[in-house]
Enzyme design. Structure first.
Site, short mmCIF file in Angstrom:
data_model
loop_
_atom_site.label_atom_id
_atom_site.label_comp_id
_atom_site.label_asym_id
_atom_site.label_seq_id
_atom_site.Cartn_x
_atom_site.Cartn_y
_atom_site.Cartn_z
N HIS A 63 -5.86 -5.04 3.56
CA HIS A 63 -5.69 -4.99 5.01
C HIS A 63 -6.89 -5.69 5.63
CE1 HIS A 63 -5.02 -2.26 8.80
NE2 HIS A 63 -4.96 -3.55 9.08
N ARG A 107 -13.65 -3.99 9.02
CA ARG A 107 -14.48 -2.85 8.59
C ARG A 107 -14.56 -2.72 7.07
NH1 ARG A 107 -10.89 2.29 10.49
NH2 ARG A 107 -11.12 1.22 12.46
N HIS A 113 1.13 5.25 1.88
CA HIS A 113 0.11 6.03 2.61
C HIS A 113 0.11 7.49 2.15
CE1 HIS A 113 -3.03 6.11 5.65
NE2 HIS A 113 -2.73 7.40 5.69
N ARG A 172 -8.54 -6.11 8.59
CA ARG A 172 -8.54 -5.51 9.92
C ARG A 172 -9.25 -6.41 10.92
NH1 ARG A 172 -7.45 0.13 10.20
NH2 ARG A 172 -8.24 -0.10 12.30
N ASN A 200 -3.64 -1.02 -3.35
CA ASN A 200 -4.42 -1.30 -2.14
C ASN A 200 -5.90 -1.13 -2.48
OD1 ASN A 200 -5.91 -0.84 0.25
ND2 ASN A 200 -4.01 -0.56 1.37
N HIS A 254 -10.41 0.27 -0.30
CA HIS A 254 -11.48 1.27 -0.40
C HIS A 254 -12.65 0.80 -1.26
CE1 HIS A 254 -9.56 4.13 2.13
NE2 HIS A 254 -8.44 3.95 1.47
N GLU A 296 -1.81 -6.91 4.64
CA GLU A 296 -1.55 -6.03 5.78
C GLU A 296 -2.29 -6.57 6.98
OE1 GLU A 296 -2.68 -2.04 5.01
OE2 GLU A 296 -1.31 -1.83 3.33
N THR A 311 4.75 8.31 16.97
CA THR A 311 4.22 9.69 16.89
C THR A 311 3.60 9.99 15.53
OG1 THR A 311 6.51 10.25 16.56
CG2 THR A 311 5.53 10.92 18.65
N GLU A 357 8.20 -0.79 4.94
CA GLU A 357 7.40 0.17 4.17
C GLU A 357 7.45 1.49 4.92
OE1 GLU A 357 3.58 -1.08 2.61
OE2 GLU A 357 2.79 0.97 2.77
N1 PXP Z 1 0.40 1.22 3.09
C1 PXP Z 1 -0.20 0.88 4.26
C2 PXP Z 1 0.61 0.12 5.26
C3 PXP Z 1 -1.53 1.20 4.50
O1 PXP Z 1 -2.11 0.83 5.67
C4 PXP Z 1 -2.27 1.87 3.51
C5 PXP Z 1 -3.70 2.17 3.73
O2 PXP Z 1 -3.87 3.11 4.68
C6 PXP Z 1 -1.61 2.22 2.32
C7 PXP Z 1 -0.29 1.89 2.15
C8 PXP Z 1 -2.33 2.96 1.24
O3 PXP Z 1 -2.61 4.25 1.66
P1 PXP Z 1 -3.52 5.19 0.75
O4 PXP Z 1 -4.88 4.56 0.71
O5 PXP Z 1 -3.49 6.49 1.45
O6 PXP Z 1 -2.91 5.23 -0.61
#
Ligand code: PXP
Length: 247
Positions: A52, A58, A200, A54, A7, A10, A79, A110, A160
């Site tokens: 992702h 962002r 995540h 969004r 991913n 960042h 995503e 939750t 996922e």
């Molecule tokens: N999977 C999904 C669905 C996400 O939205 C994200 C990003 O928040 C990730 C995986 C990757 O998460 P992380 O950046 O905490 O490794």
């Protein structure tokens, strides 16, 4: 062999922190370029690239996604929120897969996964459209029996599992219980014929336990790999994570 979906959001977050109003996503002074980073990740062993897009744009921008779609050498996992605008975007883009994620508070269960039970009709509409277009749908859900059962009923081929609650509990008393939920969720999903991904909050420490969740196909990891890359470079960060995933 567990696959790694990288991913790269960042990297775009870092770029937007400085160049949000630059009018360009790359070139000139504008850095870093998440698309170039994706290229390096693939060369270092990433099995797919996840972004992702969004609704508030962002971090990742439309142009990033278009450039990635044209330049990737692995697979693109988009995503997205369950909206008509994002559905139209995905049908035009035709990524290998889409992962439906919550973006607004009321779509969240939750623990923080997409509440498929509450938003059944919306999720079904997107899943049906993707199935018809040959795009795999993955549902980002908590390891909750009702969420998993409905995901299979809606004929999403993948889920996922949200590992965020486990990651947050890792250094506390709740870790064993959260891990047990993930194991049970993976077993239930596999028995229902779903392909099991997870993501995540996965990092270089908790991967030792995460990788023992049964039936894992792919892990989507972002923050920890990009963070480590600041010290080691992205090649080492990707290679080390892959080794820890599949020792
Ligand atoms: N999977 C999904 C669905 C996400 O939205 C994200 C990003 O928040 C990730 C995986 C990757 O998460 P992380 O950046 O905490 O490794």
């Amino acid at each position: 062999m567990i696959l790694l979906g990288l991913n790269i959001d960042h990297a775009a977050t870092l770029r937007q922190a400085r160049y949000r109003s630059a009018g360009a996503t790359h070139g000139g002074n504008v850095e870093p370029d998440p698309v170039e980073l994706a290229f390096r990740c693939e060369k270092a062993g990433a099995d797919g690239i996840t972004v992702h897009l969004r609704e508030d744009r962002r971090h990742i921008q439309d142009e990033d996604v278009m450039r990635l779609a044209a330049s990737k050498s692995t697979r693109l996992n988009l995503e997205m929120a369950c909206t008509p605008a994002m559905t139209a975007f995905a049908l035009k883009l035709k990524p290998h897969s889409v992962c439906l994620v919550p973006e607004s508070r009321e779509e969240i269960t939750t623990e923080g996964g997409l509440d498929v039970v509450k938003h059944r009709d919306k999720v079904a509409r997107v899943t049906d459209a993707m199935n018809a277009a040959g795009i795999k749908t993955s549902l980002f859900i908590d390891p909750e029996p009702a969420q998993i059962e409905l995901s299979a009923k809606l004929q999403a081929p993948w889920i996922e599992l949200h590992t965020g609650a486990y990651a947050n509990a890792y250094h506390g008393a709740g870790r064993a219980a959260e891990f047990a939920r993930l194991v049970a969720g993976a077993q239930q999903a596999h028995a229902l014929g779903l392909v099991v991904n997870a993501g995540h909050g996965i990092n270089y420490v908790n991967i030792a336990e995460i990788r023992t969740i049964p039936h894992l196909h792919e892990l989507n990891i972002g923050h920890s790999i990009i963070s480590r890359a600041l010290s080691t470079g992205i090649d080492e960060a990707v290679r080390t994570m892959k080794r820890l995933m599949n020792p």
